[in-house]
Design an enzyme around this catalytic site. Sequence first.
Site, PDB file in Angstrom:
ATOM      1  CG  ASP A  19      -1.682   1.523   2.052  1.00  0.00           C
ATOM      2  OD1 ASP A  19      -2.487   0.889   0.927  1.00  0.00           O
ATOM      3  OD2 ASP A  19      -1.185   2.180   2.225  1.00  0.00           O
TER       4      ASP A  19
ATOM      5  CE1 TYR B  63       0.440   8.067   2.739  1.00  0.00           C
ATOM      6  CE2 TYR B  63       0.892   6.175   1.984  1.00  0.00           C
ATOM      7  CZ  TYR B  63       0.310   6.831   2.630  1.00  0.00           C
ATOM      8  OH  TYR B  63      -1.167   6.206   3.263  1.00  0.00           O
TER       9      TYR B  63
ATOM     10  CE  LYS C 201      -3.176   5.482   1.280  1.00  0.00           C
ATOM     11  NZ  LYS C 201      -2.444   4.297   0.479  1.00  0.00           N
TER      12      LYS C 201
ATOM     13  CG  HIS D 130      -5.008  10.114   0.624  1.00  0.00           C
ATOM     14  ND1 HIS D 130      -3.797  10.003   0.399  1.00  0.00           N
ATOM     15  CD2 HIS D 130      -5.000   9.412   2.312  1.00  0.00           C
ATOM     16  CE1 HIS D 130      -2.569   9.663   1.379  1.00  0.00           C
ATOM     17  NE2 HIS D 130      -3.493   9.432   2.433  1.00  0.00           N
TER      18      HIS D 130
ATOM     19  CB  ILE E 178      -2.077  -1.576   4.762  1.00  0.00           C
ATOM     20  CG1 ILE E 178      -2.049  -0.064   6.080  1.00  0.00           C
ATOM     21  CG2 ILE E 178      -2.177  -2.040   4.065  1.00  0.00           C
ATOM     22  CD1 ILE E 178      -2.296   0.899   4.527  1.00  0.00           C
TER      23      ILE E 178
ATOM     24  CE  LYS F  92       6.183   3.453   9.340  1.00  0.00           C
ATOM     25  NZ  LYS F  92       6.472   4.976   8.911  1.00  0.00           N
ATOM     26  CB  SER F  93       8.115  -2.309  10.193  1.00  0.00           C
ATOM     27  OG  SER F  93       9.478  -2.141  11.174  1.00  0.00           O
ATOM     28  CB  VAL F  94      12.050   0.655   7.010  1.00  0.00           C
ATOM     29  CG1 VAL F  94      11.106   1.752   6.828  1.00  0.00           C
ATOM     30  CG2 VAL F  94      12.403   1.499   8.799  1.00  0.00           C
TER      31      VAL F  94
ATOM     32  NE  ARG G 194      10.163  -3.862  16.396  1.00  0.00           N
ATOM     33  CZ  ARG G 194      10.400  -4.536  17.448  1.00  0.00           C
ATOM     34  NH1 ARG G 194       9.344  -5.855  17.231  1.00  0.00           N
ATOM     35  NH2 ARG G 194      10.143  -4.382  18.920  1.00  0.00           N
TER      36      ARG G 194
ATOM     37  CG  ASN H 105       4.046  -5.498  11.525  1.00  0.00           C
ATOM     38  OD1 ASN H 105       4.162  -5.855  13.283  1.00  0.00           O
ATOM     39  ND2 ASN H 105       4.911  -4.681  11.221  1.00  0.00           N
TER      40      ASN H 105
END
Length: 291
Positions: A42, A47, A72, A105, A235, A237-239, A243, A247
Amino acid sequence: MNITLNNGVVMPAVGLGVFQTPPEATVDAVATALETGYRHIDTAAAYFNETEVGEGIRRSGIDRSEIFIETKVWISDYGYEQTLHAFEKGSRKLGVDQLDLFILHQPLPGDFDKTVDAYRALEKLLEDGRVRAIGVSNFMPNHLTALRERTSVVPAVNQIEVHPYFTQPDVRKAGEHLGILTQAWSPIGGITSYRGDAAKSTFSNPVILGIAGQHHKSAAQVMLRWQLQLGHSVIPKSVRPERIAENFDVFDFELTPEQMGALELLDTGVRGGPDPDSITLEAFGREIPEA
């Protein structure tokens, strides 16, 4: 785990979110998620990392046909022709000819005609096969009703803020009544940590931690499982690779009805993101660059 949308399109229930993920970190995060097993990404024009999402998908080596791509349209590109062009910008940045899910959005309450025109452009893209499903984000029940009165296609998805501290039962019920899937952004309440007192965030809540201990899972995994059992798409989020993997590891346990109820009771009614009725072009407009 998959969810079938109201038009028959099948969507993976768990996706990787990339909100506030810097472009330089997005490529690796997307590639890592896809290598972990995610098949749903997503993103959004606002962004400013759609190009890097596309690069991460290509770098993963996984065939495009196996990946569900969602993005979006930002309010600055609302309007019929403008939104058709927004599709061209987004698809070129992502490097794809077709989007799996394309959504508005935000509602634009002060200029709802422009919101309707934008959604009619989504309907045209759907009719032409350029997108497989269309939807909205941050639409409240009154926005959903107003949109339905003036358009033909029921949104497949309404992506809204949902976590144990902000459960939005009225919005979820309105969506369910219309056959619209609730997709949760900030599904583990990350917004309660970085926009509030970290000591009072969902991650440190004793009820959530207690349930997590009973299942030998993390607080994040418990919140994601709660969402899935409610029938939501999520959805997170992590980098961080660990993690991202954590998730996704939410399919081997189940919360009891009592645990589900205990999480629902944590609702504070306090929104972390902006009030959808406060969204204006003057305050939130931003130029979305060409591809």
